[in-house]
Every structure is written in structure tokens, then in C-alpha cells.
Design a protein around this motif. Sequence first.
Motif, PDB file in Angstrom:
ATOM      1  N   LEU A   8       9.098   8.787  24.342  1.00  0.00           N
ATOM      2  CA  LEU A   8       8.341   9.457  25.404  1.00  0.00           C
ATOM      3  C   LEU A   8       7.720  10.746  24.878  1.00  0.00           C
ATOM      4  N   LYS A   9       8.451  11.487  24.068  1.00  0.00           N
ATOM      5  CA  LYS A   9       7.933  12.734  23.499  1.00  0.00           C
ATOM      6  C   LYS A   9       6.692  12.467  22.657  1.00  0.00           C
ATOM      7  N   HIS A  10       6.734  11.417  21.839  1.00  0.00           N
ATOM      8  CA  HIS A  10       5.576  11.089  20.999  1.00  0.00           C
ATOM      9  C   HIS A  10       4.378  10.701  21.865  1.00  0.00           C
TER      10      HIS A  10
ATOM     11  N   MET B 232       0.852  -1.189   0.000  1.00  0.00           N
ATOM     12  CA  MET B 232       0.000   0.000   0.000  1.00  0.00           C
ATOM     13  C   MET B 232       0.886   1.236   0.000  1.00  0.00           C
ATOM     14  N   GLY B 233       0.628   2.168  -0.911  1.00  0.00           N
ATOM     15  CA  GLY B 233       1.420   3.404  -0.983  1.00  0.00           C
ATOM     16  C   GLY B 233       0.912   4.426   0.013  1.00  0.00           C
ATOM     17  N   GLY B 234       1.434   5.594   0.096  1.00  0.00           N
ATOM     18  CA  GLY B 234       1.019   6.754   0.884  1.00  0.00           C
ATOM     19  C   GLY B 234       0.541   6.485   2.293  1.00  0.00           C
ATOM     20  N   THR B 235       0.928   7.321   3.218  1.00  0.00           N
ATOM     21  CA  THR B 235       0.550   7.134   4.618  1.00  0.00           C
ATOM     22  C   THR B 235      -0.778   7.788   4.958  1.00  0.00           C
ATOM     23  N   GLY B 236      -1.382   8.517   4.008  1.00  0.00           N
ATOM     24  CA  GLY B 236      -2.656   9.165   4.281  1.00  0.00           C
ATOM     25  C   GLY B 236      -2.467  10.597   4.754  1.00  0.00           C
ATOM     26  N   GLU B 237      -3.570  11.234   5.122  1.00  0.00           N
ATOM     27  CA  GLU B 237      -3.537  12.657   5.473  1.00  0.00           C
ATOM     28  C   GLU B 237      -3.185  12.910   6.935  1.00  0.00           C
ATOM     29  N   LEU B 238      -3.379  11.929   7.795  1.00  0.00           N
ATOM     30  CA  LEU B 238      -3.004  12.042   9.206  1.00  0.00           C
ATOM     31  C   LEU B 238      -1.858  11.058   9.452  1.00  0.00           C
ATOM     32  N   HIS B 239      -0.703  11.573   9.790  1.00  0.00           N
ATOM     33  CA  HIS B 239       0.505  10.737   9.787  1.00  0.00           C
ATOM     34  C   HIS B 239       0.809  10.067  11.118  1.00  0.00           C
ATOM     35  N   HIS B 240       0.321  10.633  12.212  1.00  0.00           N
ATOM     36  CA  HIS B 240       0.665  10.124  13.535  1.00  0.00           C
ATOM     37  C   HIS B 240      -0.586  10.019  14.403  1.00  0.00           C
ATOM     38  N   ALA B 241      -0.473   9.227  15.477  1.00  0.00           N
ATOM     39  CA  ALA B 241      -1.620   9.039  16.366  1.00  0.00           C
ATOM     40  C   ALA B 241      -2.061  10.349  17.008  1.00  0.00           C
ATOM     41  N   ASN B 242      -1.110  11.237  17.333  1.00  0.00           N
ATOM     42  CA  ASN B 242      -1.524  12.514  17.924  1.00  0.00           C
ATOM     43  C   ASN B 242      -2.332  13.351  16.936  1.00  0.00           C
ATOM     44  N   ASP B 243      -2.044  13.210  15.616  1.00  0.00           N
ATOM     45  CA  ASP B 243      -2.860  13.891  14.603  1.00  0.00           C
ATOM     46  C   ASP B 243      -4.286  13.349  14.617  1.00  0.00           C
ATOM     47  N   LEU B 244      -4.412  12.029  14.777  1.00  0.00           N
ATOM     48  CA  LEU B 244      -5.742  11.415  14.829  1.00  0.00           C
ATOM     49  C   LEU B 244      -6.493  11.860  16.075  1.00  0.00           C
ATOM     50  N   VAL B 245      -5.831  11.882  17.221  1.00  0.00           N
ATOM     51  CA  VAL B 245      -6.488  12.311  18.460  1.00  0.00           C
ATOM     52  C   VAL B 245      -6.972  13.747  18.321  1.00  0.00           C
ATOM     53  N   SER B 246      -6.126  14.631  17.796  1.00  0.00           N
ATOM     54  CA  SER B 246      -6.519  16.029  17.597  1.00  0.00           C
ATOM     55  C   SER B 246      -7.717  16.134  16.661  1.00  0.00           C
ATOM     56  N   PHE B 247      -7.716  15.321  15.607  1.00  0.00           N
ATOM     57  CA  PHE B 247      -8.809  15.362  14.631  1.00  0.00           C
ATOM     58  C   PHE B 247     -10.121  14.877  15.250  1.00  0.00           C
ATOM     59  N   ILE B 248     -10.044  13.807  16.069  1.00  0.00           N
ATOM     60  CA  ILE B 248     -11.254  13.317  16.745  1.00  0.00           C
ATOM     61  C   ILE B 248     -11.830  14.408  17.640  1.00  0.00           C
ATOM     62  N   ARG B 249     -10.974  15.087  18.386  1.00  0.00           N
ATOM     63  CA  ARG B 249     -11.448  16.172  19.264  1.00  0.00           C
ATOM     64  C   ARG B 249     -12.035  17.322  18.447  1.00  0.00           C
TER      65      ARG B 249
ATOM     66  N   ILE C 277     -11.046   8.707  24.595  1.00  0.00           N
ATOM     67  CA  ILE C 277     -10.017   8.263  23.654  1.00  0.00           C
ATOM     68  C   ILE C 277      -8.883   7.560  24.398  1.00  0.00           C
ATOM     69  N   GLU C 278      -8.666   6.298  24.034  1.00  0.00           N
ATOM     70  CA  GLU C 278      -7.517   5.534  24.514  1.00  0.00           C
ATOM     71  C   GLU C 278      -6.438   5.586  23.433  1.00  0.00           C
ATOM     72  N   VAL C 279      -5.181   5.654  23.849  1.00  0.00           N
ATOM     73  CA  VAL C 279      -4.070   5.558  22.902  1.00  0.00           C
ATOM     74  C   VAL C 279      -3.119   4.452  23.362  1.00  0.00           C
ATOM     75  N   ALA C 280      -2.154   4.126  22.525  1.00  0.00           N
ATOM     76  CA  ALA C 280      -1.190   3.062  22.844  1.00  0.00           C
ATOM     77  C   ALA C 280       0.010   3.633  23.589  1.00  0.00           C
ATOM     78  N   ALA C 281       0.566   2.819  24.486  1.00  0.00           N
ATOM     79  CA  ALA C 281       1.801   3.163  25.190  1.00  0.00           C
ATOM     80  C   ALA C 281       2.761   1.986  25.085  1.00  0.00           C
TER      81      ALA C 281
ATOM     82  N   HIS D  31       8.559   1.859  21.517  1.00  0.00           N
ATOM     83  CA  HIS D  31       8.050   1.461  20.207  1.00  0.00           C
ATOM     84  C   HIS D  31       9.209   0.923  19.365  1.00  0.00           C
ATOM     85  N   PRO D  32       8.976  -0.171  18.624  1.00  0.00           N
ATOM     86  CA  PRO D  32      10.081  -0.760  17.854  1.00  0.00           C
ATOM     87  C   PRO D  32      10.680   0.192  16.816  1.00  0.00           C
TER      88      PRO D  32
END
Length: 275
Positions: free
Chosen positions: A151-153, A106-123, A132-136, A141-142
Motif C-alpha cells: 500500500l505504501k508503494h 539482463m543485468g542492472g535495473t537502470g537509473e529509475l528503480h521504481h514506478a514512482n521514480d518514473l512518474v516523478s520523472f515524467i512530470r 498517467i495511469e499506474v498499476a494497482a 504485488h507478488p
Amino acid sequence: MAIQIPISFEFFPPKTPEGEQKLNQTISDLSGYHPEFFSCTYGAGGSTQDGTFKTVAHIRSLGYDAAPHLSCVGSTRDHIAQILQELKAQGVRRIVALRGDLPSGMGGTGELHHANDLVSFIREQTGDWFHIEVAAYPEYHPQARSPADDLKHFINKMNAGANSAITQYFYNADAYETFVNAVRAAGVNAPIVPGIMPITNYSQLARFSDVCGAELPRWVRLKLASFGDDRASILAFGQDVVSHLCERLIALGAPSLHFYTLNQAKPSLAIIDAL
């Protein structure tokens, strides 16, 4: 039941009528333990999206709270906005928001690149409607460049509007304690729920762990490998290891426990009963 903190359980969407029947039995077996909610996973790039939402709707029709996983990789803002409105219309109040993985080819990562972008968009789209639950990742992260970067992410996800986090599974309570302490030192006080993976199959667990970056301690690997095809010994040893892990996590102040069931009830229930 002696366990005194909330619990929750994760499923994956079944792909066959037999799988649906098995999952229904699993839900029935687990529901007697009054879980806080059930969650349902999402395939790479949203490949099981319809099955995820169908499973969540089914669980909710049985009277239980259910949270779909929602990933943003490979998707568009419009598509995610449509999903959010459909979930809201159904009365879903909880989401597990993830970046997700691109399926091979699958090409392209889409319009929201990171989980924090998704959380912001949901809000942005739905305000405070969803919990909203997120992963830790207590063992990082590998794909993280460094522990500090990881930690910053995570802090970015929480500051974007996440309510709480569920960890990748692990078998080292010190990793969880160290991670939580670092998060608290950074000023984030939201609940961080340990993800618990029962041990039922050595080769499968070793493969999972190598792929997702979860450490399977050497002494556990060697002990499991020594049992060969003795499934009863693998189950008994695994139950003992994970039960002791859960006891330590509860003593450390874990707010609840989230069990990765792989659509099976018995392994998780054996651990809960042992507690």
C-alpha cells in the motif's frame, strides 16, 4: 448497450502480418462500444518497445485515443526523456507508467528503480501533458513484503503525480473493495479502475495467475478443470463468473472497467453485452 460506465481495452503489439490483421479486426469490433481509450503493453525490459509505439500510432491514426505502456527498469533517464518527447510530439496524451520486469539475463535495473521514480520523472520532463495511469494490486504485488508495504508503494506512485490506476486482474470483488477503502483512508481519492480478464482458457489462465500473483479461486479452478476440453462450457462459465464480478464492481462504485483482451474482441464483448 446497457453498461453505463466508461470502458477501455488493452492489447499487446502483434509480431506478424497475420497478428496485425487480427488486431485491426479486434479494434474495429471493439470501437463500436466507444471505449475511453485503448492501451498497448510493453515487453520485459522494453523488448517490444518499437511494436508498442507503432501499435499506438496506428490506433491513433484510426481516430481513437491510445496509451502506450512505458516501463523504466533497465533504461536510462536520457532514453526515457527521448521517448517522452517523441510521444508528446505525436500528440499522445496518456501513458501507463510501470516499473516493468527485467528480461532473463539482463543485468542492472537502470537509473529509475521504481514506478514512482518514473512518474516523478515524467512530470519533471513534461509537466501535466500526460494523463498517467499506474498499476494497482488489490491482492498485493507478488514481490511485496507485506500488505502495508505494498500500500505504501502504491500511495508513493499516486503522490508522485499519477492521475489514476488500473488494477491487476482479480476474481474477488472483496479484494478490490478492501484495497480501495485502504487507499481512500490514506487520503488518495484518484480513480482506481478494475482490470478485467475474461476467462477463455483454463490452463493459460492458471499459468498467468500463478506467475502474476492473481488468485484464481479454488471453486473456479475446480469448475474450469472439470470441463476438460469442452471449450463452449469454459466460455459460458467464464462469461457468467466475470459478468457477475463486473456487476458487483459497478455496484461498489468502480469508475470504469479496463478489459485485458489478449487481442480478442469476443470474450470482452460477451461480458459487456451480458451487463
